[in-house]
Design an enzyme around this catalytic site. Structure first.
Site, PDB file in Angstrom:
ATOM      1  CG  ASP A  32      -2.191   0.792   0.986  1.00  0.00           C
ATOM      2  OD1 ASP A  32      -3.257   0.160   0.989  1.00  0.00           O
ATOM      3  OD2 ASP A  32      -2.122   2.028   0.766  1.00  0.00           O
ATOM      4  CB  THR A  36      -7.190   6.293  -0.508  1.00  0.00           C
ATOM      5  OG1 THR A  36      -6.877   5.106  -1.255  1.00  0.00           O
ATOM      6  CG2 THR A  36      -7.293   7.472  -1.455  1.00  0.00           C
ATOM      7  CE1 TYR A 142     -12.652   4.188  -9.414  1.00  0.00           C
ATOM      8  CE2 TYR A 142     -14.971   4.002 -10.003  1.00  0.00           C
ATOM      9  CZ  TYR A 142     -13.861   3.532  -9.314  1.00  0.00           C
ATOM     10  OH  TYR A 142     -13.979   2.405  -8.549  1.00  0.00           O
ATOM     11  CG  ASN A 171     -22.307   1.755  -5.629  1.00  0.00           C
ATOM     12  OD1 ASN A 171     -22.429   1.475  -6.820  1.00  0.00           O
ATOM     13  ND2 ASN A 171     -22.130   2.996  -5.209  1.00  0.00           N
ATOM     14  CB  VAL A 186     -23.248   7.588  -0.633  1.00  0.00           C
ATOM     15  CG1 VAL A 186     -23.842   6.213  -0.966  1.00  0.00           C
ATOM     16  CG2 VAL A 186     -24.322   8.511  -0.103  1.00  0.00           C
TER      17      VAL A 186
HETATM   18  C1  UD2 Z   1     -19.019   4.198  -8.196  1.00  0.00           C
HETATM   19  C2  UD2 Z   1     -19.327   2.770  -8.668  1.00  0.00           C
HETATM   20  C3  UD2 Z   1     -18.917   1.772  -7.582  1.00  0.00           C
HETATM   21  C4  UD2 Z   1     -17.474   1.978  -7.147  1.00  0.00           C
HETATM   22  C5  UD2 Z   1     -17.326   3.416  -6.674  1.00  0.00           C
HETATM   23  C6  UD2 Z   1     -15.915   3.749  -6.205  1.00  0.00           C
HETATM   24  C7  UD2 Z   1     -21.368   3.143  -9.995  1.00  0.00           C
HETATM   25  C8  UD2 Z   1     -22.818   2.861 -10.145  1.00  0.00           C
HETATM   26  N1  UD2 Z   1     -20.769   2.644  -8.913  1.00  0.00           N
HETATM   27  O1  UD2 Z   1     -19.837   4.452  -7.095  1.00  0.00           O
HETATM   28  O2  UD2 Z   1     -19.097   0.439  -8.058  1.00  0.00           O
HETATM   29  O3  UD2 Z   1     -16.588   1.677  -8.196  1.00  0.00           O
HETATM   30  O4  UD2 Z   1     -17.669   4.312  -7.751  1.00  0.00           O
HETATM   31  O5  UD2 Z   1     -15.854   5.068  -5.754  1.00  0.00           O
HETATM   32  O6  UD2 Z   1     -20.756   3.770 -10.846  1.00  0.00           O
HETATM   33  N2  UD2 Z   1     -23.951  10.790  -2.804  1.00  0.00           N
HETATM   34  C9  UD2 Z   1     -24.749  11.637  -2.045  1.00  0.00           C
HETATM   35  N3  UD2 Z   1     -24.199  12.215  -0.933  1.00  0.00           N
HETATM   36  C10 UD2 Z   1     -22.902  12.023  -0.562  1.00  0.00           C
HETATM   37  C11 UD2 Z   1     -22.095  11.165  -1.345  1.00  0.00           C
HETATM   38  C12 UD2 Z   1     -22.660  10.568  -2.464  1.00  0.00           C
HETATM   39  O7  UD2 Z   1     -25.917  11.846  -2.352  1.00  0.00           O
HETATM   40  O8  UD2 Z   1     -22.477  12.603   0.461  1.00  0.00           O
HETATM   41  C13 UD2 Z   1     -24.575  10.122  -3.952  1.00  0.00           C
HETATM   42  C14 UD2 Z   1     -23.788  10.245  -5.247  1.00  0.00           C
HETATM   43  O9  UD2 Z   1     -24.068  11.442  -5.909  1.00  0.00           O
HETATM   44  C15 UD2 Z   1     -24.272   8.982  -5.999  1.00  0.00           C
HETATM   45  C16 UD2 Z   1     -24.556   7.980  -4.876  1.00  0.00           C
HETATM   46  O10 UD2 Z   1     -24.646   8.740  -3.662  1.00  0.00           O
HETATM   47  O11 UD2 Z   1     -25.484   9.260  -6.678  1.00  0.00           O
HETATM   48  C17 UD2 Z   1     -23.427   6.973  -4.696  1.00  0.00           C
HETATM   49  O12 UD2 Z   1     -22.191   7.675  -4.662  1.00  0.00           O
HETATM   50  P1  UD2 Z   1     -20.817   6.971  -4.224  1.00  0.00           P
HETATM   51  O13 UD2 Z   1     -19.727   7.969  -4.363  1.00  0.00           O
HETATM   52  O14 UD2 Z   1     -20.995   6.276  -2.934  1.00  0.00           O
HETATM   53  O15 UD2 Z   1     -20.659   5.805  -5.294  1.00  0.00           O
HETATM   54  P2  UD2 Z   1     -20.791   5.738  -6.910  1.00  0.00           P
HETATM   55  O16 UD2 Z   1     -22.188   5.295  -7.237  1.00  0.00           O
HETATM   56  O17 UD2 Z   1     -20.228   6.918  -7.572  1.00  0.00           O
END
Ligand code: UD2
Length: 314
Positions: A32, A36, A142, A171, A186
């Protein structure tokens, strides 16, 4: 000499795979760079051979791969918004590092590399559930970077005979996921905030949905992928998820019960590069690995909240 290498061993998923291997009595090397990953995540993993280093450096990759048979490649710079802010860093840590690792693995005679793919590869295609035969449609830097890693895996199987297996994670959440960065997942962010009585922010209307996958399911899938016969899995890509989806608004409501948070969420503009709905078809991992989810979403969320609650008390 350790049989296994876990990259990103001080990160959330790498740490969890490492702990499961140790629990089986396996010898493990971890690497590592702590960009992060957290040193605190190595607590309890004293039995591993740990190498602090960065996979962007081919010499580190060579050292990490020496003598090992199977690699779990979890190291990455996760997060869609981080990649929107700094696509070059994401590319270096996800693509360049992965290529360096594959070259070192081939040179060292490693037998198998299991790669942490991402559901983001599917993008915003309207069809649900997402199945492996669908064309990828990456929406963010990403997603492009994680998908490029998948292509390199398959190419190294075809060209060099290295056994590679791509597991497309959906996720992932659970204990040891860092809740402190605004690039965190999230559920980690929501757990920490709501337990502290702070208002979480939902980007968009909260009706976006995810196939949130509890960490134990991902660990289980990885161990199956390590043990599966090469003729079943080498050069293959498969989803690793639960096959169920839930909206952020519904998740918030469950978390309110679990954490005792009494307020409402704040709603803000949707995030660039975000996907609306995500749900996995998990039949292929069932066929190729015998994979079935071990822990369903609500139980996973309950365990996760309890873990963050205990951390907050420490
Ligand atoms: C993506 C991938 C996941 C993984 C991850 C790594 C998809 C569907 N999933 O996750 O598999 O690779 O990236 O980082 O592409 N959100 C809020 N409030 C917050 C934070 C996030 O509303 O404080 C929302 C965000 O806008 C999204 C959802 O929550 O609509 C999930 O966000 P995330 O960052 O947890 O994960 P995601 O889906 O980008």
């Amino acid at each position: 000499m350790p049989k296994y290498l876990v990259t990103g061993a001080a990160g959330f998923i790498g740490r969890s795979i490492t702990a499961a291997l140790l629990a089986r009595g396996e010898e493990v090397r971890g690497v590592d760079n702590f960009i992060t990953g957290k040193r605190a995540n190595l607590t309890g993993l004293d039995a591993i051979e740990f190498l602090e280093g960065d996979l962007r450096d081919p010499a580190v990759c060579a050292q990490a791969c020496a003598g090992v048979e199977i690699i779990f490649h979890e190291a990455a710079l996760a997060s869609v918004p981080r990649s929107v802010a700094d696509p070059v860093a994401t590319n270096e840590c996800c693509v360049n590092a992965t290529l360096n690792l594959l070259i070192a693995a081939r040179n060292a005679g490693v037998r198998r590399v299991i790669y942490a793919g991402s559901s983001s590869a599917y993008g915003d295609t309207p069809t649900l559930p997402k199945h492996e035969a669908m064309s990828p449609n990456p929406m963010s830097p990403y997603a492009v970077a994680k998908l490029t890693g998948e292509h390199y895996m398959r190419a190294f199987t075809r060209v060099y005979g290295l056994e590679t297996v791509v597991l497309r994670y959906f996720n992932v959440f659970g204990p040891y996921q860092d809740p402190t960065s605004h690039y965190s997942g999230v559920l980690a962010i929501f757990c920490r905030k709501m337990l502290a009585g702070q208002q979480p922010t939902i980007y968009g209307d909260g009706e976006q949905s995810r196939d949130f996958t509890y960490i134990d399911n991902v660990v289980h899938g990885n161990l199956l992928a390590a043990a599966a016969p090469a003729q079943n899995v080498a050069g293959c890509m498969m989803n690793l998820a639960t096959g169920a989806r839930i909206t952020l608004n519904q998740t918030f409501a469950i978390l309110r019960d679990l954490t005792g948070y009494g307020g409402e969420p704040e709603y803000a503009a949707p995030r660039a590069g975000d996907i609306r709905d995500s749900l996995a078809d998990i039949h292929l991992a069932g066929e190729l690995l015998g994979y079935q989810p071990q822990v369903e979403f609500r139980e996973g969320l309950r365990r996760t909240v309890e873990w963050y609650r205990a951390c907050a008390r420490e």
